[in-house]
Design a protein around this motif. Structure first.
Motif, mmCIF file in Angstrom:
data_model
loop_
_atom_site.group_PDB
_atom_site.id
_atom_site.type_symbol
_atom_site.label_atom_id
_atom_site.label_comp_id
_atom_site.label_asym_id
_atom_site.label_seq_id
_atom_site.Cartn_x
_atom_site.Cartn_y
_atom_site.Cartn_z
ATOM 1 N N THR A 205 11.249 -3.678 8.239
ATOM 2 C CA THR A 205 12.164 -2.394 8.534
ATOM 3 C C THR A 205 11.250 -1.473 7.903
ATOM 4 O OG1 THR A 205 12.998 -2.638 6.405
ATOM 5 C CG2 THR A 205 14.147 -3.302 8.374
ATOM 6 N N TYR A 206 11.366 -0.244 8.402
ATOM 7 C CA TYR A 206 10.444 0.905 8.140
ATOM 8 C C TYR A 206 11.416 2.236 8.030
ATOM 9 C CZ TYR A 206 6.124 3.648 8.831
ATOM 10 O OH TYR A 206 5.004 4.845 8.747
ATOM 11 N N ASP A 207 11.289 2.872 6.787
ATOM 12 C CA ASP A 207 12.292 4.018 6.921
ATOM 13 C C ASP A 207 11.455 5.293 7.001
ATOM 14 O OD1 ASP A 207 13.932 5.780 5.955
ATOM 15 O OD2 ASP A 207 14.468 4.980 4.019
ATOM 16 N N ALA B 10 0.928 -1.188 -0.173
ATOM 17 C CA ALA B 10 0.191 -0.155 0.002
ATOM 18 C C ALA B 10 0.769 1.212 -0.050
ATOM 19 C CB ALA B 10 -1.002 -0.022 1.351
ATOM 20 N N CYS B 11 2.014 1.100 0.659
ATOM 21 C CA CYS B 11 2.912 2.329 0.876
ATOM 22 C C CYS B 11 3.218 2.922 -0.599
ATOM 23 C CB CYS B 11 4.168 2.163 1.701
ATOM 24 S SG CYS B 11 5.147 3.447 1.548
ATOM 25 N N PRO B 12 2.957 4.395 -0.775
ATOM 26 C CA PRO B 12 3.446 4.989 -1.995
ATOM 27 C C PRO B 12 4.936 4.704 -2.042
ATOM 28 C CG PRO B 12 2.055 6.379 -0.697
ATOM 29 C CD PRO B 12 2.184 5.258 0.166
ATOM 30 N N GLU B 13 5.777 5.272 -1.048
ATOM 31 C CA GLU B 13 7.025 5.181 -0.996
ATOM 32 C C GLU B 13 7.498 4.016 -1.147
ATOM 33 O OE1 GLU B 13 9.331 7.860 -1.487
ATOM 34 O OE2 GLU B 13 7.268 8.885 -2.314
ATOM 35 N N THR B 14 7.035 2.685 -0.916
ATOM 36 C CA THR B 14 7.709 1.409 -0.940
ATOM 37 C C THR B 14 8.793 1.399 0.073
ATOM 38 O OG1 THR B 14 8.860 1.739 -2.841
ATOM 39 C CG2 THR B 14 6.801 0.461 -3.020
ATOM 40 N N LEU B 15 8.512 2.044 1.484
ATOM 41 C CA LEU B 15 9.620 2.031 2.328
ATOM 42 C C LEU B 15 9.592 0.823 3.475
ATOM 43 C CD1 LEU B 15 8.310 3.458 5.110
ATOM 44 C CD2 LEU B 15 8.393 5.473 3.555
ATOM 45 N N ILE B 16 8.274 -0.001 3.431
ATOM 46 C CA ILE B 16 8.317 -0.870 4.413
ATOM 47 C C ILE B 16 8.741 -2.188 3.769
ATOM 48 C CG2 ILE B 16 6.643 -2.164 5.576
ATOM 49 C CD1 ILE B 16 4.782 0.152 5.681
ATOM 50 N N ARG C 113 11.580 8.590 4.664
ATOM 51 C CA ARG C 113 10.957 8.555 3.508
ATOM 52 C C ARG C 113 9.623 8.678 3.941
ATOM 53 N NH1 ARG C 113 13.293 4.129 0.570
ATOM 54 N NH2 ARG C 113 11.386 4.250 -0.606
ATOM 55 N N CYS C 114 9.077 8.478 4.933
ATOM 56 C CA CYS C 114 7.694 8.375 5.230
ATOM 57 C C CYS C 114 6.866 9.706 5.200
ATOM 58 C CB CYS C 114 7.341 7.681 6.461
ATOM 59 S SG CYS C 114 5.879 7.418 6.939
ATOM 60 N N MET C 115 5.902 9.553 4.574
ATOM 61 C CA MET C 115 4.987 10.996 4.738
ATOM 62 C C MET C 115 3.826 10.823 5.313
ATOM 63 S SD MET C 115 3.592 11.097 0.802
ATOM 64 C CE MET C 115 3.045 9.652 0.045
ATOM 65 N N PHE C 116 3.944 9.900 6.227
ATOM 66 C CA PHE C 116 2.792 9.848 7.251
ATOM 67 C C PHE C 116 1.447 9.913 6.697
ATOM 68 C CE2 PHE C 116 6.759 10.988 9.203
ATOM 69 C CZ PHE C 116 7.035 9.807 10.087
ATOM 70 N N CYS C 117 1.169 9.489 5.472
ATOM 71 C CA CYS C 117 -0.097 9.344 4.918
ATOM 72 C C CYS C 117 -1.059 8.485 5.668
ATOM 73 C CB CYS C 117 0.007 9.040 3.432
ATOM 74 S SG CYS C 117 0.592 7.430 3.157
ATOM 75 N N GLY C 118 -0.792 7.226 6.208
ATOM 76 C CA GLY C 118 -1.433 6.566 6.658
ATOM 77 C C GLY C 118 -2.160 5.518 6.005
ATOM 78 N N LEU C 119 -1.617 5.332 4.701
ATOM 79 C CA LEU C 119 -2.127 4.262 3.935
ATOM 80 C C LEU C 119 -1.841 2.886 4.319
ATOM 81 C CD1 LEU C 119 -1.730 5.780 0.289
ATOM 82 C CD2 LEU C 119 -3.863 5.099 1.430
ATOM 83 N N CYS C 120 -0.540 2.731 5.087
ATOM 84 C CA CYS C 120 -0.205 1.437 5.531
ATOM 85 C C CYS C 120 -1.146 0.888 6.703
ATOM 86 C CB CYS C 120 1.364 1.317 5.918
ATOM 87 S SG CYS C 120 1.716 2.715 6.926
ATOM 88 N N GLU C 121 -1.339 1.889 7.558
ATOM 89 C CA GLU C 121 -2.220 1.539 8.730
ATOM 90 C C GLU C 121 -3.623 1.268 8.195
ATOM 91 O OE1 GLU C 121 -2.837 4.581 12.489
ATOM 92 O OE2 GLU C 121 -3.181 5.237 10.398
#
Ligand code: SF4
Ligand code: SF4
Lengths: 370, 218, 151
Positions: free
Chosen positions: C96-98, C71-77, C101-109
């Motif tokens: 791991t969670y970078d 789900a993450c737009p930045e594919t940082l997970i 680069r995260c923008m705290f959009c909440g999509l992963c949550e």
């Protein structure tokens, strides 16, 4: 001895920005001057270019949603609304009434917040420091509502394609109403400070005049167009998200100068409060998410959807190739197009007016450069 | 790769099949190299891979057809939005005609869409709005890479920056444009970022090295 | 005459001070004593990520389904897992969670089916190095450190 010195030349080229506090970000304007008089300008853009449109082509529809917040970051909710509406148009999806009403409330709150930031910084540019603090104080109240609603104050990512992700929180309606009650007297307070202020009037009246014809020619929309006397607002002209249900006026002025634009935005804040009140009172119950499915995959096609953002017409032109990623997303940024009229407005004016005119256009460089 | 035929008179570019979709995936360059399928990538698409547009037959469309004849290739409407497909030469006259005769006095946007596998590589899209009629119409023309369409600045001044942006992002040069420079990217930048063969990770290494004194912007 | 008296008795000054002191009402004071006192943060605030554990046995709730990473737009997970032969399920090995680069959009949550990944009200995520911004499973489960800054 050189034949001519710089004193002989009547023209002076002055560089303003990109680190100038009054250019509201990283706008660089090259001014050609004759003494104090501006003969011409050239804007250098792109210092904040992040390639939002390119990013869109490499993200899924849902994933791109948070990025649009980062264009006009002081009106992130409007950006999100425009994008969601555009994708919903492609999907032909229906948004539930409750979601629409909440969207309207938040978008109007965001309009107030955006205009407040504009007012504060614009007044600061002109030399009045007090309004900035007042505006920030009230803006804070609006941002607190955003924070409570969706967990972020600025880049909110409040809406999702098809509706909303978050249900309103306990006491949301009351807080919105309190905000309205608190806010209207404050607008009067700002007006008391500025409207009849002699310095304010002297600095703004007759500065940066743009007639309605010129506005259309340059594609300038939003408060700038309305200040020139054109009664045009997309919320009325082509209502979206249920704006046809609310009763509000489109303020207009006649002169099209900087002072009129100030008046328009003050009126718009009042109208926004009016809309919020109506929307909160008539907030329907029901679901908040329409039927769009987990994977968003619009059929092949294209759509252009635009909304009335605080700065003007914000449009999204989306081309879908039937996959989960948009083939092309074009953002029609109001700030970018409005900024183009800067040259016309400044020519013949004084250097000091440059700051006033940049301020009155209400540009956000995140949106100009994308 | 399949799909290259564009049925004559089809309202929309007919590509956009699965292969096309995969090509738009992040790191994939535009070379037709097999791309590892992503889970979300659609399998070969079932029927309508073309835009299901219906003909647009308002008086205005008839008017345009009568006036410009063959230069108007198509008038259609999709999701309630009307558009006209014209030959590249006719785009500006049509816009001018619409402005003068039909009150379409506001050019909302100029943009382009890149379809690398089509002979006419770019869609050039002009979005017009009429305050008097409260109506929008899009003018689309298909142009080849290297074609120099005429500028719209003579009709709508706002086209100036918008066309500069199209030039910057797609490398479409506009003939007769008063000031065709890059607008968002640095002047010396090489490449046009919104072309499909410009990968999202690509950048002008030389420029970055020389101007930012770093090896890479990432 | 009246204006002279006003001047002599400094009426304007006292009026002005009156406004000042009216605004000294503690109700209007909004300065927060930040490091000493935690600021009030909205319940839904999207801040530092946390990987929730089962409060009873301390086992992670994550089922390593990888939905958040998709789900993450930045594919940082990055979720790594190994197959547990006994339970026939995937066990989480590392996560791991970078945050840089995260923008705290909440999509992963939103994507997480079991509410294992959560964006919390913590916002103190500064680090001296870039590597320190990449949180591994342990950091995600135990939260950012130090827990509270002293002033
Ligand atoms: S909050 Fe957004 S950017 Fe950050 S990890 Fe989650 S999905 Fe990715
Ligand atoms: S979505 Fe939730 S359960 Fe699945 S891998 Fe991510 S954190 Fe674990």
């Amino acid at each position: 001895m050189p034949d001519s010195t710089f004193l002989d030349s009547t023209e002076l080229v002055l560089n303003m920005g990109p680190q100038h506090p009054s250019t509201h970000g990283v706008l660089r304007v090259i001014l050609k001057l004759d003494g104090e008089k501006v003969l011409g300008t050239d804007c250098v853009l792109g210092y904040l270019h992040r390639g939002v449109e390119k990013i869109a082509e490499n993200r899924t529809y849902a994933q791109f949603n948070p990025y649009v917040d980062r264009m006009d970051y002081v009106a992130a909710i409007s950006n999100g609304l425009g994008y969601c509406l555009a994708v919903e148009k492609l999907l032909n999806a229906e948004v539930p009434a409750r979601a629409q009403a909440v969207r309207v409330i938040l978008t109007e709150l965001n309009r107030v917040a955006s205009h407040l930031l504009w007012l504060g910084t614009h007044a600061l540019d002109i030399g009045a420091i007090t309004p900035l603090f007042y505006c920030m104080r009230e803006r804070e109240a609006a941002l607190t509502i955003f924070e409570k609603y969706c967990g972020a104050r600025l880049t909110t990512h409040a809406f999702r394609i098809g509706g909303l992700q978050y249900e309103t929180y306990e006491g949301f309606e009351q807080e919105c109403k309190d905000f309205c009650d608190m806010f209207l007297p404050k607008v009067d307070e700002y007006e008391e400070l500025l409207t009849a202020n002699r310095i304010w009037m002297a600095r703004l009246q007759g500065v940066g005049v743009l007639s309605a014809e010129e506005c259309k020619e340059y594609g300038v929309t939003g408060p700038v167009l309305r200040a020139a006397g054109e009664k045009w607002d997309l919320r009325k002209a082509q209502p979206y998200s249920g704006y046809e249900k609310y009763d509000f006026d489109i303020p207009t002025c006649q002169n099209g100068d900087t002072y009129d634009r100030y008046m328009i935005r003050m009126q718009e804040m009042r109208q926004a409060v009016r809309i919020i009140r109506q929307a909160v009172d008539a907030l329907p119950a029901g679901p908040i998410m329409g039927k769009v499915g987990k994977v968003i995959k619009p059929p092949v096609g294209e759509a252009y959807v635009s909304i009335e953002a605080p700065k003007g017409e914000l449009g999204y032109y989306i081309v879908s190739d039937g996959s989960t990623q948009p083939y092309r997303v074009r953002v029609r940024p109001p700030s970018f197009v409005n900024l183009q009229a800067l040259d016309r407005m400044i020519r013949g004016g004084l250097v000091a007016d440059v700051v006033a005119i940049i301020g009155t256009l209400d540009i956000v460089l995140g949106e100009v450069d994308r | 790769m399949p799909d290259e035929q564009k049925p004559e008179g089809s309202p929309a570019p007919s590509e956009g099949g699965g292969s096309e979709a995969q090509q738009a995936k992040p790191p994939a360059p535009a070379t037709p190299k097999p791309v590892p399928p992503k889970p979300a990538a659609p399998p070969a698409p079932k029927p309508p891979a073309v835009m299901m547009a219906t003909p647009w037959t308002a008086p205005l469309a008839e008017d345009l057809k009568a006036r410009f004849g063959d230069a108007i290739k198509d008038t259609s409407t999709y999701v309630g939005q009307n558009f006209v497909v014209t030959t590249p030469e006719a785009a500006i006259p049509v816009m001018e005609y619409l402005k003068v005769e039909a009150d379409f006095d506001y050019l909302v946007d100029v943009t382009a869409v890149d379809w690398p596998k089509r002979p006419e590589r770019f869609d050039l899209v002009y979005i017009l709005y009429s305050f008097a009629r409260n109506e929008r119409v899009r003018i689309k023309t298909y142009i080849k890479d290297g074609d120099k369409p005429k500028t719209a600045v003579g009709v709508h001044l706002t086209a100036n920056w918008l066309e500069r942006e199209v030039f910057d992002m797609f490398g479409i040069e506009f003939d007769g444009h008063p000031d065709l420079r890059r607008i968002l990217m640095p002047d010396e930048w090489e490449g046009h970022p919104l072309r499909k063969d410009y990968s999202i990770l690509k950048q002008d290494q030389r420029w970055v090295r020389e101007n930012l004194a770093i090896e890479s912007g990432q | 005459m009246g204006s002279l008296l006003r001047k002599i008795f400094l009426v304007d000054l006292f009026q002005g001070l009156g406004v000042t002191f009216r605004n000294q009402n503690p109700k209007y004071i909004c300065t927060e004593q930040y490091p000493a006192e935690r600021p009030r943060i909205a319940e839904r605030y999207r801040g530092a990520p946390r990987l929730n554990r089962n409060p009873e046995n301390g086992e992670t709730l994550c089922i390593a389904c990888n939905l958040c990473a998709l789900a993450c737009p930045e594919t940082l997970i990055v979720v790594t897992s190994e197959r547990n032969e006994q339970t026939k399920r995937k066990d989480l090995t590392n996560f791991t969670y970078d945050t840089s680069r995260c923008m705290f959009c909440g999509l992963c949550e939103d994507a997480c089916p079991v509410d294992a990944l959560e964006l919390t009200q913590d916002f103190e995520m500064a680090s001296y190095t870039r590597e320190g911004q990449v949180w591994d499973r342990q950091a995600l489960e135990e939260g950012p450190r130090p827990k509270q800054y002293k002033c």
